[in-house]
Scaffold this motif. Structure first.
Motif, mmCIF file in Angstrom:
data_model
loop_
_atom_site.group_PDB
_atom_site.id
_atom_site.type_symbol
_atom_site.label_atom_id
_atom_site.label_comp_id
_atom_site.label_asym_id
_atom_site.label_seq_id
_atom_site.Cartn_x
_atom_site.Cartn_y
_atom_site.Cartn_z
ATOM 1 N N UNK A 126 14.826 10.207 -1.122
ATOM 2 C CA UNK A 126 14.903 8.678 -1.100
ATOM 3 C C UNK A 126 13.886 8.218 -2.540
ATOM 4 N N UNK A 127 14.997 7.736 -2.815
ATOM 5 C CA UNK A 127 14.515 6.986 -4.451
ATOM 6 C C UNK A 127 13.623 5.904 -4.495
ATOM 7 N N UNK A 128 12.569 5.712 -3.303
ATOM 8 C CA UNK A 128 11.735 4.304 -3.590
ATOM 9 C C UNK A 128 10.597 4.531 -3.292
ATOM 10 N N UNK A 129 9.915 3.129 -3.331
ATOM 11 C CA UNK A 129 8.314 3.195 -3.005
ATOM 12 C C UNK A 129 8.322 3.207 -1.836
ATOM 13 N N UNK A 130 7.116 3.882 -1.077
ATOM 14 C CA UNK A 130 7.291 3.429 0.419
ATOM 15 C C UNK A 130 6.049 2.289 0.552
ATOM 16 N N UNK A 131 5.832 2.098 1.863
ATOM 17 C CA UNK A 131 4.865 1.210 1.973
ATOM 18 C C UNK A 131 4.572 1.868 3.005
ATOM 19 N N UNK A 132 2.353 1.920 1.909
ATOM 20 C CA UNK A 132 1.334 2.832 2.707
ATOM 21 C C UNK A 132 1.068 1.365 3.577
ATOM 22 N N UNK A 133 0.966 2.252 5.148
ATOM 23 C CA UNK A 133 -0.008 1.278 6.054
ATOM 24 C C UNK A 133 -1.097 1.119 6.127
ATOM 25 N N UNK A 134 -1.475 1.191 4.927
ATOM 26 C CA UNK A 134 -3.358 1.093 5.218
ATOM 27 C C UNK A 134 -3.998 0.379 5.614
ATOM 28 N N UNK A 135 -4.147 -1.058 6.407
ATOM 29 C CA UNK A 135 -4.520 -1.485 7.046
ATOM 30 C C UNK A 135 -5.390 -1.141 8.383
ATOM 31 N N UNK A 136 -3.541 0.621 8.579
ATOM 32 C CA UNK A 136 -3.686 0.913 10.000
ATOM 33 C C UNK A 136 -4.531 2.421 10.033
ATOM 34 N N UNK A 137 -5.279 2.617 8.931
ATOM 35 C CA UNK A 137 -4.679 4.412 8.229
ATOM 36 C C UNK A 137 -6.721 4.455 9.154
ATOM 37 N N UNK A 138 -7.094 5.179 9.315
ATOM 38 C CA UNK A 138 -8.603 5.970 9.832
ATOM 39 C C UNK A 138 -9.018 6.765 9.205
ATOM 40 N N UNK A 139 -8.313 7.187 7.790
ATOM 41 C CA UNK A 139 -8.635 8.541 7.212
ATOM 42 C C UNK A 139 -7.404 8.407 5.769
ATOM 43 N N UNK A 140 -8.640 7.978 4.872
ATOM 44 C CA UNK A 140 -7.258 7.760 4.006
ATOM 45 C C UNK A 140 -8.218 8.354 2.322
ATOM 46 N N UNK A 141 -6.951 9.065 1.716
ATOM 47 C CA UNK A 141 -7.807 10.547 1.225
ATOM 48 C C UNK A 141 -6.856 9.867 -0.216
ATOM 49 N N UNK A 142 -6.988 9.362 -1.349
ATOM 50 C CA UNK A 142 -6.141 9.114 -2.493
ATOM 51 C C UNK A 142 -6.599 9.245 -4.065
ATOM 52 N N UNK A 143 -5.673 9.790 -4.295
ATOM 53 C CA UNK A 143 -5.808 11.359 -5.109
ATOM 54 C C UNK A 143 -5.227 10.094 -6.588
ATOM 55 N N UNK A 144 -6.385 9.322 -7.662
ATOM 56 C CA UNK A 144 -6.039 8.398 -8.499
ATOM 57 C C UNK A 144 -5.752 7.429 -8.345
ATOM 58 N N UNK A 145 -4.942 6.957 -6.543
ATOM 59 C CA UNK A 145 -4.515 5.817 -7.262
ATOM 60 C C UNK A 145 -5.617 4.433 -6.964
ATOM 61 N N UNK A 146 -4.789 3.465 -7.916
ATOM 62 C CA UNK A 146 -6.084 2.166 -8.066
ATOM 63 C C UNK A 146 -5.509 1.226 -7.224
ATOM 64 N N UNK A 147 -5.222 1.621 -6.219
ATOM 65 C CA UNK A 147 -5.262 0.366 -4.869
ATOM 66 C C UNK A 147 -6.163 -0.021 -4.725
ATOM 67 N N UNK A 148 -7.189 -1.094 -5.579
ATOM 68 C CA UNK A 148 -8.298 -2.002 -5.446
ATOM 69 C C UNK A 148 -8.047 -3.050 -6.609
ATOM 70 N N UNK A 149 -7.233 -1.684 -7.911
ATOM 71 C CA UNK A 149 -6.976 -2.960 -9.588
ATOM 72 C C UNK A 149 -5.994 -3.193 -9.953
ATOM 73 N N UNK A 150 -4.779 -2.638 -9.686
ATOM 74 C CA UNK A 150 -3.691 -2.419 -10.367
ATOM 75 C C UNK A 150 -2.334 -1.519 -9.768
ATOM 76 N N UNK A 151 -3.083 -1.074 -8.963
ATOM 77 C CA UNK A 151 -1.465 0.032 -8.456
ATOM 78 C C UNK A 151 -0.808 -1.273 -7.204
ATOM 79 N N UNK A 152 0.517 -0.458 -7.675
ATOM 80 C CA UNK A 152 1.639 -1.071 -7.064
ATOM 81 C C UNK A 152 2.147 -3.026 -6.711
ATOM 82 N N UNK A 153 1.099 -2.964 -5.789
ATOM 83 C CA UNK A 153 1.265 -4.433 -5.144
ATOM 84 C C UNK A 153 -0.986 -4.248 -4.722
ATOM 85 N N UNK A 154 -0.916 -5.093 -5.877
ATOM 86 C CA UNK A 154 -2.519 -5.030 -5.369
ATOM 87 C C UNK A 154 -3.373 -5.871 -4.939
ATOM 88 N N UNK A 155 -3.086 -7.465 -4.800
ATOM 89 C CA UNK A 155 -3.151 -8.731 -3.383
ATOM 90 C C UNK A 155 -3.461 -7.318 -2.256
#
Ligand code: SF4
Length: 728
Positions: free
Chosen positions: A189-218
Motif C-alpha cells: 500500500x503506497x499510502x501513509x497510515x493512520x496510527x491509532x495513538x490514542x488507544x495504544x498502550x505501549x508506543x515505541x517510536x523510532x525518531x518520529x517527531x510527532x509532537x512537533x512536525x510529523x505528518x499531522x502534528x495537531x
C-alpha cells in the motif's frame, strides 16, 4: 487554542449569515466595512468563518474571526475530526501570512538577467498572454512543481498538465516519501497510515517527531494526550529512540540515544527477541520466513552497532510484546538516512510480529474519500526532482512552473538543482512571496493567500474528511486564485483542453465537484442547502472510514547500518538537522510570531544555533555561545554554540528553517541554512534525500555570538551520560 463548544454554537449562528458572503463577487463586497454598510457587518461584532488551514500538509479545520472585514484570530474548528478544536502555532500565525508586508502584490515580469532580482509590474492581461505564448512555444515540455494539493485543485492541475503533455510533480520536503515507500514494500500500500495513538498502550517510536512536525502534528498531539491521560485506568507507555533529545523524546518515559543510522538494526534486534521468546503473534504461514530472517542477525553485534546494550534491547522487546496494544512508528531521524526505507520496513515488521494491523491502538490504512481526485497520497521524492536536471538539459526549451514550492531553498546546493532553472527556457512562479525560487522566475503571477481562496482538502483518517475552504476576507492585493489562472489559460488554448476544463472559474469547478459529491451523501436536501451547511461546518466528514485490506506482509531485503559521506577521521561528527516547531523546513521563517517562538529545548529565538554536548564542547575548548564553524565535505556554516546535554557526544545538531537569501524582511539574511552542508546522498529505495548522511567537523573561531535565549534555566532537558554509551 481551544474554542469551547458553547462558543461554537454561537459561531454557527454568526456563520450562517457570514459564510455566504464570499459566495460571489457581488456578495463578497459586503465584507468591506463602512464603505458599503450592511446589516450583517456591525462594527465591533465578529463573524466566524469555517475554512481549512494550509500552513502545512495536515489540513486542520479552522474558524476565522472576522471583524469589519479584517481577519483577527484563527481558532481550531471543534467539530473537525483532524484537529478537534486545537491549532498549532503555525496555524495561529497564518494571519501573519495574510497580512505580511512582503506579500507579492500583483504580477511581475523580470528585468535584466535571470536571478538579478529586478522585476517590473505587468498587467494581468500581459502576464497571462506571456505565459500562454511560452507554453505554446514549448509544446510538450512544461513542468509544474506544486506542493501537494489534494482535492479539486489536484484534478485541475493534473488535467491541465496531461493535456499539454507536461509533467506534474507534487513535492514537499516533509512528505515522508520513505514511509510511503516502506509501506508499499511491507504491505503493498503506497499510502501513509493512520496510527491509532490514542488507544495504544505501549508506543515505541523510532525518531518520529510527532509532537512537533510529523505528518499531522495537531492530530497526533491530541491522540498522544489521550494515550497518556485520557483513559481512566490506562496510561500508555512511550519510548523514543533517536540520537538527539527532541521535544518528542523529552516527553517520553524513556529516551534511547541510539547511534545514527542503526535504528533498523535495533528494530531487528527487538524482533529477534520477541520471536525467540515465543511472544510473536504471527499467522502460521508467516512464522518460518520470519524466523529465517531474524536468525541471520547476532544480538551482540546489534548491541555493538546500535550502542544500545543487549539487556536494553531485551527489555524493550518484552515491554513492547507484553503490552495489550503495542505500536511501533518510525520517521524523522530514523528515516533521514540512506537506509531509511529498510529501517521503516524493519519497524513495520515489529507491528506484524505483534499483529496490530487494523487493531485498536495499532496501524491501519483507510480508503480515500470517494468521489475526489486524490493526489495527496503521491508526492514525489527528491530523486524525482533531481531527475529534472537531465530532462531540462535535454529539452533546453522547457517551461518550469512553481506553485507554493521553493525547491531552491529546500534542496542542498550539492544536488545542483539550480541547473534546472538555468536550463529552463521560461520560469513562471505562482508563489505568494519572493522566495529563493521565485527570485529566479521570468514571470510572477501571485496566487491569493489561502484565507482569500476557495478550495478543498482530503484527509484519509479514521473519519474520512473533505475539508472545504472559503475566502474569509476579500483579497488584499491584485492577486488571482491559481485555479482561475489555469482555467483561463485552458480557455485560451481551447480545443480538447477547454472541453476537459470548461468551468468559468475555480469556484464554479469546486461547486460542481461538491454537487456530485454531496448528491450521493445528502439526498434529502437541495444542493444549495447542503452546500451552505458544508460551508458553515467547514466541510464534510462521514462515518468511520473503511479499512484497506492488507495482503502483503513483507520483511526488508536487507538491514544494515547507513552509509555516510565524509571520512570519520577528518569529519568525526554525525550531523542531525531537525525541523523547528515554528519554522518547519523554512516556510514559517517570514512570520515574526514564529521567529519569536522559543525553541522548546533551548529557548533560542530569531536565529540559528549549533547544539553540542557539553563534554564534547569542553574537549574542543568551546565556550557556550562561541561561534563555531561546522564543515562538511560540501560546505560550511558558522553559528553560535548552545551546550545541549540531549545530544550524543558524537552528534552536532542544527535547526532547519533559517538562512534564507530571499523570502522577505523577517526571513532574509537571518541565521544559516544547514542544508548547504549536505552531500547529495539518497535513500535508493524511496529516492528521499538522506539529510542525516553527511559527517562534519567543527572549528573554533574565537568569536563570541549573541544568540537570543528567552529562558536560560535549561530545565526540561535530560543529560546524556557523558561519554558513556547506552540508554539514559
Ligand atoms: S498542523 Fe498546524 S499548520 Fe498544519 S494544518 Fe494543522 S494548524 Fe495548520
Amino acid at each position: 487554542m481551544d474554542l469551547k463548544r458553547r462558543d461554537f454554537l454561537k459561531v454557527l449562528g454568526a456563520t450562517a449569515a457570514g459564510s455566504l458572503l464570499p459566495g460571489c463577487a457581488g456578495e463578497t463586497k459586503k465584507l468591506i466595512p463602512y464603505l458599503l454598510p450592511d446589516e450583517e457587518i456591525v462594527p465591533g461584532v465578529a463573524n466566524w468563518y469555517a475554512s481549512v488551514c494550509r500552513e502545512c500538509e495536515a489540513g486542520c479545520g479552522i474558524l476565522v474571526r472576522v471583524m469589519e472585514g479584517r481577519a483577527r484570530k484563527v481558532e481550531g474548528n471543534p467539530t473537525h475530526p483532524v484537529n478537534r478544536g486545537k491549532l498549532c502555532a503555525r496555524g495561529q500565525a497564518s494571519l501573519q501570512g495574510l497580512y505580511n508586508p512582503d506579500r507579492l502584490q500583483g504580477p511581475l515580469q523580470r528585468e535584466g538577467a535571470r536571478g538579478e532580482g529586478r522585476f517590473k509590474p505587468i498587467s494581468w492581461e500581459d502576464g497571462m498572454s506571456r505565459w500562454v505564448s511560452e507554453l505554446e512555444k514549448h509544446p510538450g515540455g512544461a513542468v509544474l512543481i506544486s506542493r501537494p494539493v489534494p482535492g479539486t485543485l489536484a484534478r485541475l492541475f493534473s488535467t491541465f498538465i496531461k493535456e499539454i503533455s507536461g509533467r506534474l510533480l507534487f513535492y514537499h520536503p516533509s512528505a515522508e516519501r520513505a514511509l510511503a515507500a516502506a509501506n508499499h514494500r511491507s504491505f503493498g500500500i503506497d499510502l501513509l497510515p493512520e496510527y491509532d495513538l490514542a488507544n495504544t498502550t505501549y508506543l515505541l517510536s523510532f525518531g518520529a517527531p510527532f509532537l512537533s512536525d510529523w505528518l499531522s502534528p495537531v492530530h497526533y498531539g491530541f491522540a498522544y494526550g489521550r494515550m497518556r491521560q485520557g483513559r481512566p485506568t490506562v496510561r500508555g507507555r512511550f519510548i523514543q529512540v533517536e540520537p538527539r533529545l527532541s521535544l518528542t523524546a523529552a516527553s517520553a518515559d524513556r529516551w534511547v540515544p541510539i547511534r545514527p543510522g542503526t535504528e533498523g538494526l535495533l528494530a531487528v534486534g527487538i524482533g529477534q527477541v520477541i520471536l525467540q521468546e515465543g511472544r510473536a503473534r504471527l499467522a502460521k504461514g508467516d512464522r518460518g520466513r520470519f524466523e529465517k530472517f531474524y536468525s541471520a542477525f547476532s544480538l551482540d553485534q546489534i548491541a555493538a552497532e546500535t550502542e544500545v546494550p543487549r539487556e536494553g534491547i531485551i527489555r524493550l522487546a518484552r515491554g513492547f510484546s507484553e503490552a495489550a496494544a503495542p505500536l511501533a512508528i518510525g520517521g524523522g531521524s530514523a528515516a533521514a538516512q540512506t537506509n531509511g526505507t529498510n529501517t521503516l520496513m524493519a519497524i513495520n515488521a515489529l507491528n506484524l510480529l505483534v499483529g496490530n494491523l487494523g487493531a485498536p491502538g495499532g496501524i491501519r490504512f483507510l480508503q480515500p474519500v470517494e468521489g475526489f481526485h486524490s493526489a495527496q497520497a503521491h508526492p514525489v521524492s527528491e530523486q524525482a526532482l533531481l531527475d529534472l536536471r537531465g530532462f531540462f538539459k535535454k529539452q533546453k526549451r522547457s517551461v518550469l512552473m512553481l506553485y507554493q514550492s521553493n525547491p531552491l531553498y529546500a534542496l542542498p546546493s550539492s544536488t545542483r538543482f539550480r541547473e534546472v532553472f538555468e536550463d529552463a527556457a521560461f520560469v513562471v512562479s505562482f508563489n505568494s512571496f519572493m522566495d529563493e525560487s521565485t527570485a529566479l522566475a521570468d514571470l510572477i503571477l501571485p496566487d491569493h493567500f489561502f484565507l482569500e481562496s476557495w478550495g478543498d482538502f482530503l484527509n484519509e483518517g479514521i473519519v474520512p474528511t473533505a475539508g472545504l475552504a472559503q475566502p474569509v476576507v476579500i483579497p488584499r492585493y491584485d492577486t488571482r486564485p491559481v485555479g482561475d489562472l489555469f482555467l483561463s489559460v485552458a480557455k485560451r488554448i481551447g480545443g480538447r483542453m477547454e472541453e476537459r476544463l470548461p468551468w468559468i472559474d475555480f469556484r464554479t469547478m469546486l461547486r460542481e465537484q461538491w454537487k456530485t459529491f454531496l448528491a450521493r451523501r445528502e439526498r434529502d436536501k437541495s444542493f444549495e442547502a447542503a452546500w451552505v451547511e458544508r460551508l458553515q461546518q467547514g466541510g464534510w466528514w462521514g462515518p468511520e472510514g473503511r479499512l484497506v485490506s492488507v495482503s502483503r506482509r513483507a520483511l526488508p531485503d536487507a538491514v544494515e547500518p547507513a552509509r555516510f559521506e565524509g571520512d570519520p577521521k577528518e569529519y568525526p561528527f554525525y550531523l542531525s538537522l531537525f525541523e523547528s516547531m515554528g519554522l518547519h523546513g523554512g516556510e514559517g521563517a517570514n512570520r515574526p510570531w514564529l521567529q519569536e517562538l522559543p525553541d522548546p529545548m533551548t529557548s533560542v529565538v530569531w536565529g540559528s544555533w549549533v547544539e553540542i554536548n557539553p563534554k564534547t564542547a569542553r574537549e574542543y575548548g568551546i565556550q557556550e555561545r562561541e561561534i563555531v564553524r561546522v564543515i562538511s565535505p560540501y560546505g560550511e556554516i558558522e553559528a553560535s554554540v548552545i551546550y545541549f546535554p540531549g545530544n550524543r557526544p558524537d552528534l552536532i545538531s542544527i535547526p532547519l528553517g533559517q538562512g534564507h537569501t530571499a523570502y522577505g524582511r523577517y526571513a532574509k539574511g537571518r541565521g544559516v541554512n544547514p542544508l548547504t552542508l549536505l552531500a547529495p546522498m539518497i535513500d535508493p529505495l524511496s529516492g528521499t534525500l538522506a539529510t542525516g548522511a553527511t559527517r562534519v567537523r567543527i572549528e573554533r573561531t574565537g568569536r563570541r555570538g549573541r544568540p537570543v535565549l528567552v529562558d536560560q534555566t535549561g530545565e526540561g532537558t535530560r543529560r546524556h551520560p557523558e561519554g558513556k554509551k547506552g540508554e539514559t
